[in-house]
Scaffold this active site. Structure first.
Site, PDB file in Angstrom:
ATOM      1  N   GLU A  58     101.549  30.397  18.753  1.00 22.61           N
ATOM      2  CA  GLU A  58     100.925  30.026  17.469  1.00 22.61           C
ATOM      3  C   GLU A  58     100.314  31.234  16.778  1.00 22.61           C
ATOM      4  O   GLU A  58     100.404  31.378  15.559  1.00 22.61           O
ATOM      5  CB  GLU A  58      99.877  28.917  17.659  1.00 22.61           C
ATOM      6  CG  GLU A  58     100.414  27.597  18.251  1.00 22.61           C
ATOM      7  CD  GLU A  58     101.606  27.008  17.512  1.00 22.61           C
ATOM      8  OE1 GLU A  58     101.838  27.371  16.344  1.00 22.61           O
ATOM      9  OE2 GLU A  58     102.331  26.186  18.116  1.00 22.61           O
ATOM     10  N   ASP A 103     107.917  32.686  20.236  1.00 23.68           N
ATOM     11  CA  ASP A 103     108.061  32.625  21.696  1.00 23.68           C
ATOM     12  C   ASP A 103     108.039  34.022  22.319  1.00 23.68           C
ATOM     13  O   ASP A 103     107.352  34.259  23.320  1.00 23.68           O
ATOM     14  CB  ASP A 103     109.368  31.916  22.085  1.00 23.68           C
ATOM     15  CG  ASP A 103     109.273  30.400  21.890  1.00 23.68           C
ATOM     16  OD1 ASP A 103     108.141  29.884  21.789  1.00 23.68           O
ATOM     17  OD2 ASP A 103     110.324  29.733  21.834  1.00 23.68           O
TER      18      ASP A 103
HETATM   19 ZN   LIG Z   1     106.178  27.340  16.471  1.00 28.71          ZN
END
Ligand SMILES: [Zn+2]
Length: 682
Positions: free
Chosen positions: A520, A584
């Site tokens: 995030e 990621d």
């Molecule tokens: Zn995301």
């Protein structure tokens, strides 16, 4: 966030631009308690060849998808656990009819009771929508269309296009009005125009589905088929003027502030002034997300006959209200959206579907009760600590960055320094005071919610933003970054095992929740998030040179993901999933660096035969252990900005030296990109 969600009953246009973690876990009991169950492993596979299979192949074999699900993994298992908690809450609320009128339990209880009254719903058939069908029949001329659209809008049903209030992305302390493309019944615009076998099959089944629905409101078979063709024509016209999903990812091109007068020039055959007057909003400007759509809309409005618009409105009503009507409608809708499009075998039991309805209608009312039962203050404190470590790690990553200039680094650090963090549940709950819920019928309650939600949204127009607001309810198993608020948000729902396990070692928690938090944070610096500044405004704070370098690195990640085959000939779309893949890769990097500061990493003692470094990556794989139906995967690669689970695990690891070191991955192994293809962004 989840893959495509079908238009809910009287969909409200939600204008929160958020980037989520999930578009979609796991179970020798001793190792399970320590946070990673050794039975998840498939030791017949080499971690250097396919880490996903090695780490969770055992889980994948032992956890088939339940018939009522389209995918099965950590997110869905947690959601199912949550459902049990929520079921208890709603059932207790519904069992009592003497709650104080207006209280959370009265509203939840009465809503759920009407939603579960299948005898009554069955008896009513499609009677609840008869007045709406009559209103459509009563439209006399094209000059009455604007009025119909406005009336429907007030009732919470956005026809043809979306209108709503959200944070002004170039003046992020106030709320502004947004217009966006809409009006389609299929989950992606390209399904209307592409000539590949799956798109053609989807069109064919969709037309049949429309015809079946018309037969359910007593239209003869032949007419119903003709209606369906005509409706498909209208939707195809709208699809042709719509942006693709990829185009819609660009926050700059989808920000076009316009005077209302200019809007009328854009789509001259539509009386915008009248429309806005009728819905009772007073404004001089509106932000048009897709000018192409609105400039084409005037002509579509002209070309489509009044009768065809009426059929189209009926279809919109049918598909948006089907799940609130009798079982014939629910089943027909399920056959298309559930069975055909996503591969579910059976419809979910009514109680599960209706909990989703309560969630969607009054999520924070339910959330208040939920957190009081499942979310201890200690959980919030420990999560806060991990978030702080992750933010610090991202700061280090920016400072030690090898490819950015000092000027851009400085700006990046300013942005990082103002990140807001929300954990668990809101400090101030949403006010549902004006929402009235009665124990009469489910349909009426849904109407009340729709009308209230529209009014609630419109009331924000021109007002300063409320910094306490949340874009997800606390029970949601997901997380998000909001670029316009420059904040990261972690609902109580995701702060549970296997993401966040109070009893597990740091390696597992940093590999799972730490990487989610890092994901995030990285969204603030992904290919789109980086276009916003520390205040949440779209503003370019990059030097030209750094911008080019970023693009070059991003391009390598696009190329990598473009090579991944998901099912049959369906591949990951590297450009569509870029932001999530950056999230990621960045998330794992900053989380691993934060993990290095822990006692466990420094002591380096094995647990269950694995080093802490190895356990970190097992923790990551564990949260993505998933079985998914082929149909759901085909839909996902087309419509979801998140890569499927297998690629989410393996894709970023192919670039991480810490992973190569942990599992002895050598040059030439599958799980290691060649040096010229290695990507490092954050
Ligand atoms: Zn995301």
């Amino acid at each position: 966030m989840k893959s495509f969600s079908f238009k809910p009953f009287f969909a409200i246009l939600v204008l929160s631009f958020t980037l989520t973690i999930f578009g979609a876990v796991p179970g020798d009991d001793e190792s399970k308690k320590r946070g990673f169950d050794l039975q998840n492993l498939d030791k017949s596979v080499s971690p250097a060849q396919d880490f996903y299979k090695y780490a969770v192949g055992g889980w994948v074999k032992n956890n088939p998808i339940p018939d009522d699900q389209t995918r099965w993994g950590a997110f869905t298992v947690l959601q199912e656990d949550n459902n049990k908690v929520l079921r208890k809450i709603v059932e207790e609320a519904a069992a009592n009819q003497s709650w104080v009128k207006g209280s959370a339990k009265q509203k939840i209880g009465d809503f759920y009771a009407t939603a579960m009254d299948s005898v009554r719903i069955e008896k009513l058939g499609y009677k609840p929508i008869v007045p709406e069908l009559q209103k459509i029949d009563a439209i006399k001329g094209k000059n009455e269309l604007v009025k119909h659209l406005a009336t429907q809008y007030i009732n919470g049903n956005s026809l043809i296009f979306g209108f709503g209030v959200g944070i002004d992305a170039k003046k992020s302390d106030v709320n502004a009005a947004y217009l966006s493309q809409g009006g389609l019944g299929l989950p992606d615009v390209e399904y209307y125009t592409k000539e590949d076998a799956r798109s053609k099959e989807i069109r064919e089944k969709y037309v049949q589905h429309i015809a079946n629905m018309f037969q359910l409101i007593d239209v003869d078979k032949e007419t119903a088929s003709k209606n369906a063709e005509r409706i498909m024509d209208v939707e195809t016209k709208l699809a042709k003027i719509s942006n693709t999903r990829l185009e819609n990812r660009d926050p700059i091109k989808t920000y076009n502030k316009m005077a209302i007068d200019n809007l009328s020039n854009l789509s001259p055959n539509f009386d915008w002034k009248k429309y806005f007057d009728l819905i009772g909003v007073n404004m001089n400007v509106v932000i048009v997300r897709q000018p192409k759509f609105f400039s084409g809309l005037g002509q579509v409005f002209e070309e489509v006959s009044l009768d065809d618009w009426k059929l189209y409105f009926k279809w919109d009503l049918l598909r948006s209200s089907a799940n609130a009507l009798s079982s014939a409608f629910v089943n027909e809708r399920f056959n298309f959206t559930g069975k055909f499009l996503t591969g579910a075998k059976v419809l979910q039991p009514r109680w599960k579907r209706m909990i989703q309805a309560v969630n969607g209608s009054m999520g924070e009312l339910l959330g208040q009760i939920y957190v009081s039962e499942v979310f201890p203050p200690e959980a919030k404190e420990r999560a806060k600590g991990i978030v702080a470590n992750l933010l610090a790690s991202m700061g280090e990553s920016i400072k030690s960055n090898q490819w950015m200039s000092d000027d851009t680094k400085k700006q990046a650090l300013v942005k990082l320094g103002t990140f807001g963090v929300k954990i668990g549940y809101p400090d101030k709950w949403k006010d549902y005071g004006e929402l009235n819920i009665e124990r009469d019928t489910y349909y009426k309650n849904l109407e009340r919610v729709s009308i209230w939600a529209t009014k609630d949204n419109l009331a924000k127009l021109g007002k300063p933003i409320d910094p306490t607001e949340w874009g997800m309810s606390p029970q949601t198993v997901n997380a998000y970054y909001s670029p316009t608020r420059n904040e990261i948000v972690f609902p109580a729902g995701i702060l549970q095992p296997p993401f966040f396990n109070q009893k597990a070692d740091d390696a597992i928690n940093y590999g799972a929740m730490g990487a989610v938090i890092g994901h995030e944070i990285s969204h603030g610096f992904d290919d789109q998030g980086r276009k916003y500044d520390e205040k949440g405004n779209i503003r370019d704070w990059w030097t030209k040179e750094d911008n080019d370098k970023f693009q070059g690195r991003a391009k390598k990640l696009i190329d990598e993901f473009n090579t991944f085959v998901v099912v049959d000939t369906f591949k990951v779309n590297g450009a569509l999933t870029l932001g999530e893949n950056i999230g990621d890769l960045g998330g794992l990097t900053v989380s691993f660096n934060a993990f290095k500061n822990t006692e466990q990493f420094k002591k380096n003692e094995p647990v269950d035969g694995f080093t802490p470094q190895q356990r970190f990556f097992l923790g990551w794989a564990q949260v993505w252990a998933t079985n998914a139906r082929d149909e759901a995967l085909k839909l996902q690669v087309k419509t979801d900005v998140h890569s499927p689970s297998v690629q989410r695990v393996n894709g970023p690891l192919m670039n991480l030296p810490e992973f190569f070191e942990a599992f002895g991955v050598k040059p030439g192994d599958n799980m290691r990109n060649s040096d010229d293809k290695l990507v490092k962004i954050w």
